[in-house]
Enzyme design. Structure first.
Site, mmCIF file in Angstrom:
data_model
loop_
_atom_site.group_PDB
_atom_site.id
_atom_site.type_symbol
_atom_site.label_atom_id
_atom_site.label_comp_id
_atom_site.label_asym_id
_atom_site.label_seq_id
_atom_site.Cartn_x
_atom_site.Cartn_y
_atom_site.Cartn_z
ATOM 1 N N GLN A 73 27.110 -4.947 15.301
ATOM 2 C CA GLN A 73 28.017 -5.637 14.377
ATOM 3 C C GLN A 73 27.267 -6.166 13.146
ATOM 4 O O GLN A 73 27.700 -7.128 12.518
ATOM 5 C CB GLN A 73 28.748 -6.774 15.096
ATOM 6 N N SER A 74 26.158 -5.540 12.807
ATOM 7 C CA SER A 74 25.348 -6.004 11.678
ATOM 8 C C SER A 74 26.145 -6.042 10.367
ATOM 9 O O SER A 74 26.707 -5.026 9.935
ATOM 10 C CB SER A 74 24.145 -5.065 11.517
ATOM 11 N N ASN A 75 26.168 -7.211 9.745
ATOM 12 C CA ASN A 75 26.790 -7.339 8.420
ATOM 13 C C ASN A 75 25.941 -6.625 7.376
ATOM 14 O O ASN A 75 26.454 -6.065 6.411
ATOM 15 C CB ASN A 75 26.898 -8.812 8.029
ATOM 16 N N ALA A 77 24.073 -3.922 7.825
ATOM 17 C CA ALA A 77 24.270 -2.473 7.905
ATOM 18 C C ALA A 77 25.568 -2.091 7.183
ATOM 19 O O ALA A 77 25.603 -1.134 6.403
ATOM 20 C CB ALA A 77 24.310 -2.028 9.365
#
Ligand SMILES: *Cc1c(COP(=O)(O)O)cnc(C)c1O
EC number: 3.5.99.7
Length: 327
Positions: A73-75, A77
């Site tokens: 859930q990386s913002n 990325a």
């Protein structure tokens, strides 16, 4: 001073609002929030400020691919995927996953934005993510592409200038709003946001104290990391600052269950805060950091402070996959 040149991708300046009801509930203190969650829609959050600098460097090197990594859930990325699409180049994301993650939130948006994605296990991520990204870079080179590797969170010497510039923006806004912040508070996940604020604050001889609330690892880890990042940034400006490790204020104790893991009290706090102020925090960073700030104010850690600025660094999309835990 001249800082490296950058792309213009974010909606800036972001506004600063006073949290009237939260401030009142805490007594004799004014809490303000800087809406870096509103830097954009696809690129929203703090990462775009760092990407403006780091991706400029990538373009200057003639790169047509951005490779980066992060949690599922990386913002960061997602912001990278959005920036690549916007600039008509490509993105390759190496994401940490157990393999059973639903296509939701940021992960969902990555797919919409056309990112190429490779999922690796938490163990592989911990031990080998750089190797995996370098391997992808080599493969792409074989196909005639030039790829730039962005570290986690775009927290490197160049990315840090995003928050160097944000600090200058805050100083201008202080003059406009006629308020002086005694403390500026941000969540810390890879250190670049903190490092940029800290570097500019020191160089401009501003009196505010910069506080980080770490959402993974521990305070000592980030004090070291911030020192490294500031020194990397100085390589670009040749303008050193003199500081001690003790000048870096890192508030530990709010990691909770671990990175991206939520405790019930944090989720309840997010719901209460949304109803109180009409602003939605995220479960991974700003929810923990604002919860920590409020707890520390109640404990008296900020006694004597008048005006505190909290940076809302974004992360809304990461709340969607928490739906089941919330209701
Ligand atoms: C990445 C991130 C942070 C942490 O910023 P760092 O520069 O990595 O320390 C804070 N909030 C949100 C929403 C983020 O995505």
């Amino acid at each position: 001073m001249t800082i490296p040149k950058s792309l213009k991708l974010a909606n800036l300046p972001t506004k600063i609002e006073k949290l009237e009801r939260l401030s009142k509930s805490l007594g004799d203190i004014n809490i303000y929030i800087k809406r870096d969650d509103q830097t954009g829609t696809e690129v929203s959050g703090n990462k775009v400020r760092k990407l403006e600098f780091a991706v400029q460097e990538a373009l200057d090197q003639g790169c047509d691919y951005l490779i980066t990594c992060g949690g599922i859930q990386s913002n960061h990325a997602r912001a990278t995927a959005a920036v690549a699409a916007k600039l008509d180049i490509n993105s390759y994301l190496v994401l940490r996953s157990n393999g059973d993650d639903p296509v939701e939130g940021n992960y969902f948006l990555n797919k919409i934005l056309g990112a190429e994605i490779c999922l690796i296990t938490p163990e592989e991520y911990r031990d080998n993510r750089m190797k995996v990204m370098e391997e992808i870079q080599r493969e792409l080179a074989g196909q005639g592409h030039k790829a730039y590797i962005l570290p986690e969170g775009a927290s490197n010497g160049i990315g840090t200038f995003g928050y160097y510039q944000a600090m200058e923006e805050i100083l201008e806004q202080e003059a406009e709003l006629d308020v002086k912040f005694d403390a500026i508070v941000t969540a810390v996940g890879s250190g670049g946001t903190y490092a940029g604020l800290f570097y500019a604050n020191k160089l401009r001889k501003n009196e505010a104290k910069i506080y980080g609330i770490n959402v993974c690892d521990d305070a000592d880890h980030f004090k070291n990391r911030v020192q490294e990042l500031v020194h990397e940034s100085i390589q670009y400006t040749k303008r050193p600052i003199h500081f001690k490790k003790e000048d870096i204020h890192m508030i530990d104790g709010y990691v909770g269950e671990g990175y991206a893991q939520s405790r019930q009290e944090e989720l309840t706090f997010i719901l209460d805060f949304a109803k109180l102020e009409g602003i939605i925090l995220d479960p991974v960073y700003t929810g923990k950091a604002m919860y920590g700030l409020v707890e520390e104010i109640k404990k008296g850690s900020f006694n004597g402070f008048k005006n505190i600025l909290f940076i809302h660094t974004g992360g809304l999309y990461g709340l969607f996959p928490k739906g089941n835990q919330l209701f």
